[in-house]
Write a protein that holds these residues in place. Structure first.
Motif, PDB file in Angstrom:
ATOM      1  N   ASN A 167       2.072   2.635  -3.619  1.00  0.00           N
ATOM      2  CA  ASN A 167       1.320   3.584  -4.458  1.00  0.00           C
ATOM      3  C   ASN A 167       0.705   4.697  -3.611  1.00  0.00           C
ATOM      4  O   ASN A 167      -0.308   5.281  -3.978  1.00  0.00           O
ATOM      5  N   MET A 168       1.328   4.956  -2.477  1.00  0.00           N
ATOM      6  CA  MET A 168       0.977   6.101  -1.639  1.00  0.00           C
ATOM      7  C   MET A 168      -0.390   6.009  -0.980  1.00  0.00           C
ATOM      8  O   MET A 168      -0.947   7.021  -0.564  1.00  0.00           O
ATOM      9  N   LEU A 169      -0.937   4.803  -0.899  1.00  0.00           N
ATOM     10  CA  LEU A 169      -2.183   4.658  -0.143  1.00  0.00           C
ATOM     11  C   LEU A 169      -1.911   4.872   1.347  1.00  0.00           C
ATOM     12  O   LEU A 169      -2.814   5.216   2.102  1.00  0.00           O
ATOM     13  N   ARG A 208       2.333   7.195 -10.467  1.00  0.00           N
ATOM     14  CA  ARG A 208       1.343   6.314  -9.837  1.00  0.00           C
ATOM     15  C   ARG A 208       0.370   5.726 -10.850  1.00  0.00           C
ATOM     16  O   ARG A 208      -0.204   4.660 -10.639  1.00  0.00           O
ATOM     17  N   ARG A 211       0.831  -1.206   0.000  1.00  0.00           N
ATOM     18  CA  ARG A 211       0.000   0.000   0.000  1.00  0.00           C
ATOM     19  C   ARG A 211       0.868   1.261   0.000  1.00  0.00           C
ATOM     20  O   ARG A 211       0.474   2.293  -0.544  1.00  0.00           O
ATOM     21  N   MET A 237      -3.597  -1.611  -8.954  1.00  0.00           N
ATOM     22  CA  MET A 237      -3.746  -2.298  -7.678  1.00  0.00           C
ATOM     23  C   MET A 237      -5.032  -3.113  -7.641  1.00  0.00           C
ATOM     24  O   MET A 237      -6.076  -2.671  -8.106  1.00  0.00           O
ATOM     25  N   ASN A 281       2.038  11.650  -8.878  1.00  0.00           N
ATOM     26  CA  ASN A 281       0.774  11.153  -9.423  1.00  0.00           C
ATOM     27  C   ASN A 281       0.940  10.623 -10.841  1.00  0.00           C
ATOM     28  O   ASN A 281       0.242   9.698 -11.242  1.00  0.00           O
TER      29      ASN A 281
END
Lengths: 265, 217
Positions: A73-75, A101, A70, A106, A98
């Protein structure tokens, strides 16, 4: 945990694993620390994901394996260290972050399809709104991938009308429609009834055969043996062991890995 | 001169009803816009948007509607602005509706599962695309019945506008009572008119709620 895997591709050999590690690094984590409040979720985590590489991450629940992907992807924000994707350090320049990303797809444990949209609309939204793809082209791409995951005949249905396995295959197609370079899977089969696990794993194996770079959090060790170049074992926020599947399963180095494998296999 | 309640008075009541509906309609329309802004600010990750929105909601929820009406009505006078009773009343009810709808919709936005936002983020959708295409359509479905329920409260609440001298339905009724001395009859009719406006909406809200409950599996 013990689904029979009939893979159309030969399992990667140690030589394949070494070859893929000579390729360019697509994404890497350097000395990453992550906290949830006072809970230390990731402890000095270092990972390189090379183009075309397939990594399976396993470990007991709460070990930080989902958190790891997670963060990719910067979740989840990280507190220390750096994550670099395609040469861009995430979280510094948000615009650039972004942009890279977009190249990361995902797939979630709970599918997270948009319930108010049809399968086709689910697959068309991001390409149109993020990549600016024309509607007809987005539809064509969506149908292509829905066919690949063998669910094109359900394109006009809503997610709630599909089985869990079908929904997860749609979720895979939806991510692929963005034309990603790296696919992250967060326990993609854990929420499925046993009889549906295979159809999702088969889809992921097909994707592996296409040469997709994949980081997969899963307990499906049969899948790991069939497609992974490398298996990473995590416990208590640390990467305990990282090895080619053959060595990982036949000859685990650490006590914690041995204990985990004894439980799961 | 005491006169008997008659057809002319019914016309007056119809005229008053028109103003009641007008206030409710303007406040509701304005409240939809204002409420959306309040709800988006209230659910924003940015504190400088979230804190003022929270404050607005708390102030409007924590004070009587009548006081809000007084403050706006007399506030204009203090500022030296000469605005009509209609404008002041319309503004006060719009602010009131914005705060309450904002709070209702905040709850609905937060009721959309977190996984939906995460999926939108993972697909790199912008904040606006995520809201417009993913979160708000789902929040809207959840919000319909409570939104219609609030409209019922709003219609009944407009009766307070009579206190600042705005001639809507109740005020019209009072004027007729002063002339006819038939309070029971007149207020009975006024009540029936309110009921006639609100009851269908309440039924509609109930139906929306049942349908929503059915749609959730």
């Amino acid at each position: 945990m013990s689904v029979e895997i009939a893979s159309p591709i030969p399992p990667p050999t140690a030589e394949d694993a070494r070859a893929v590690e000579r390729r360019a690094v697509l994404a890497s984590m350097r000395h990453v620390d992550k906290y949830f409040g006072t809970f230390h979720a990731l402890k000095d985590v270092n990972v390189d994901i090379h183009a075309g590489e397939r990594i399976v991450i396993c470990g007991p629940s709460g070990s930080g394996k989902s958190t790891l992907i997670r963060c990719l992807n910067m979740l989840e924000p990280i507190q220390k260290g750096e994550i670099v994707v395609e040469g861009v350090k995430l979280g510094v320049d948000m615009k650039r972050s972004n942009e890279v990303r977009r190249d990361i797809g995902m797939v979630f444990q709970q599918f997270n399809l948009f319930p108010h949209m049809t399968v086709l609309q689910n697959c068309m939204l991001a390409p149109m709104k993020v990549r600016g793809v024309a509607r007809e082209d987005a539809q064509k791409t969506a149908m292509t991938y829905l066919e690949r995951v063998r669910i094109a005949n359900q394109a006009e249905k809503y997610p709630a009308q599909l089985s869990g396995g079908q929904q997860q295959r749609v979720a895979i197609a939806r991510a692929l429609c963005m034309n990603p370079k790296l696919m992250l899977f967060d326990e993609p089969t854990s929420a499925l009834d046993p009889e549906m696990v295979k159809e999702v794993l088969d889809t992921m194996i097909w994707l592996a055969g296409e040469g997709m770079t994949m980081a997969v959090v899963t307990h499906e060790m049969g899948f790991a043996k069939a497609v992974a170049h490398r298996v990473i074992f995590m416990d208590q926020g640390e990467i305990v062991e990282s090895a080619v599947p053959e060595a990982f399963f036949a000859n685990p180095q650490h006590e914690r890995t041995k204990a985990f494998l004894a439980q799961i296999l | 001169m005491v006169r008997t309640f008659g057809a002319d008075d019914m016309l007056l009541l119809a005229y008053g009803t028109q103003w009641t509906v007008m206030i409710a309609a303007v406040a509701f329309a304005g409240g939809i816009v204002g409420g959306l802004i309040v709800a988006l600010c209230r659910t924003s990750p940015l504190a400088w948007l979230r804190v003022p929105a929270t404050l607005v909601i708390e102030v409007f929820q924590g004070t009587p509607l009548l006081m809000q009406l007084f403050l706006v009505y007399f506030g204009f006078a203090i500022l030296g602005l000469n605005v009509s009773a209609w404008s002041a009343v319309a503004l006060a009810f719009t602010l009131h509706a914005s705060a309450f709808l904002g709070e209702i919709w905040r709850g609905c936005i937060e009721a959309v599962p977190k996984g939906q936002s995460e999926a939108a983020f993972a697909l790199s959708l912008s904040y606006w695309s995520k809201m417009r295409y993913v979160v708000l359509p789902q929040a809207l479905r959840i919000s319909l019945s409570s939104t219609v329920g609030f409209l019922v409260q709003l219609i009944k609440g407009t009766s307070l506008a009579s206190i600042v001298g705005f001639t809507e339905l109740i005020r019209t009724g009072q004027l007729i009572v002063n002339a006819t001395y038939q309070p029971f009859l007149v207020y009975g009719i006024v009540g029936a008119i309110y009921f006639g406006l609100c009851w269908p909406l309440s039924l509609y809200a109930d139906r929306l709620e049942t349908r929503l409950a059915g749609a959730r599996r």
